[in-house]
Write an enzyme that holds these catalytic residues in place. Sequence first.
Site, PDB file in Angstrom:
ATOM      1  N   ARG A 221       0.854  -1.192   0.000  1.00 14.04           N
ATOM      2  CA  ARG A 221       0.000   0.000   0.000  1.00 14.04           C
ATOM      3  C   ARG A 221       0.890   1.242   0.000  1.00 14.04           C
ATOM      4  O   ARG A 221       1.958   1.266   0.620  1.00 14.04           O
ATOM      5  CB  ARG A 221      -0.897   0.034   1.250  1.00 14.04           C
ATOM      6  CG  ARG A 221      -2.052  -0.933   1.213  1.00 14.04           C
ATOM      7  CD  ARG A 221      -3.102  -0.545   0.169  1.00 14.04           C
ATOM      8  NE  ARG A 221      -4.261  -1.425   0.181  1.00 14.04           N
ATOM      9  CZ  ARG A 221      -4.429  -2.476  -0.624  1.00 14.04           C
ATOM     10  NH1 ARG A 221      -3.501  -2.780  -1.534  1.00 14.04           N
ATOM     11  NH2 ARG A 221      -5.524  -3.206  -0.561  1.00 14.04           N
ATOM     12  N   HIS A 269      -0.759   0.185  -9.749  1.00 15.51           N
ATOM     13  CA  HIS A 269      -1.445  -0.722  -8.811  1.00 15.51           C
ATOM     14  C   HIS A 269      -1.977  -1.951  -9.564  1.00 15.51           C
ATOM     15  O   HIS A 269      -3.191  -2.206  -9.583  1.00 15.51           O
ATOM     16  CB  HIS A 269      -2.571   0.006  -8.076  1.00 15.51           C
ATOM     17  CG  HIS A 269      -2.982  -0.700  -6.815  1.00 15.51           C
ATOM     18  ND1 HIS A 269      -3.343  -0.047  -5.668  1.00 15.51           N
ATOM     19  CD2 HIS A 269      -3.075  -2.020  -6.507  1.00 15.51           C
ATOM     20  CE1 HIS A 269      -3.654  -0.914  -4.727  1.00 15.51           C
ATOM     21  NE2 HIS A 269      -3.504  -2.140  -5.220  1.00 15.51           N
TER      22      HIS A 269
END
Length: 306
Positions: A221, A269
Amino acid sequence: MKITFCCSDTKAGPWLTGLRAALPGAQVEVWQAGAAPAEHAVVWAPPQQFFDEQPQLKGIFNIGAGVDALLKLRLPPQATVVRLDDAGMSVQMAEYVCHAVIRHFREFDAYEADARAGLWSFRKPRVRADFSVGVMGLGVLGQRVARALRQFEFPVLGWSRSSKDIEGVRSFAGAAQFHDFLAVSKVLVNLLPLTPDTRDILRFDTLSKLPPGAYVINVARGAHLVEQDLIALIASGHLAGATLDVFRSEPLPLEHPFWQHPKITITPHTSARTLRDESIAQIAGKMMALERGEPVAGVVDRGRGY
Ligand code: NAP
Ligand code: GLV
């Protein structure tokens, strides 16, 4: 059985078709404000209103591995929260991380630049034994990544909350062994969940503990990494560079320095995507198991945050 589907940024149609096929007899609908109560929910980044209107839920199935965004919401206290547990993500993550490690270790960026410049030039092979790869987080994804890296004979280390016994992987555990782990990680791979304990864990003082010339790969993250500290440590020469798949702000703002940084490789991502068919099969199996009162894998411990 009633199932409500509330996933932002996701085309609902194929998910509904898949869930209906996997759970014949279940009523599966896209959630709309004011919808009737359901037993189970399939979610990704739902609004708070969703849970406020569905306080009776028994099961909440997150269509991703990370539940950091979900746990920020007020969830029905009795509901079992279940995350994706591999569902085709671990092999993708192993590919991505091995690619990034090997690209750095074999200096493929430099060879590509040489080739574009018409240069036939060799570099001295790097010593594999000097390239210990440290994997932060030895859960479903971290263990698969660690094992894949062993196939290339890199020395592999892992850091997790509890000590692990994985063949060929030196285990470090807990805060007490974190600095020892960092000190020997020439490449650092982050696969931790985002929790209050791990937010900002990659920052100036921790990254400074890595050996000089270390390389950072963040695939967990964005909020694990203090981005300006990474840039400062690359500028000082302490770090060689980084491969980053996740960012504090996504999509990465166009003016962000990472876009043009010569020593930072970015991807949007995408290191381990949710695969619809695998996820539907897993969620359907777990929903049935929960209905029968059987234990399921991937139940989130709300207290730990993962
Ligand atoms: P997981 O199975 O829950 O594993 C988490 C690991 O982190 C465990 O080994 C755990 O230790 C360790 N850990 C947690 N808190 C810690 C702490 N404070 N100190 C040290 N170790 C700690 O999770 P996973 O399925 O492997 O997924 C990991 C993360 O990857 C997800 O949470 C998500 O954020 C990220 N992810 C990213 C993508 C992407 O496309 N970029 C895709 C999927 C997932 P114990 O084993 O001792 O509990
Ligand atoms: C993606 O980032 C996930 O958590 O599954």
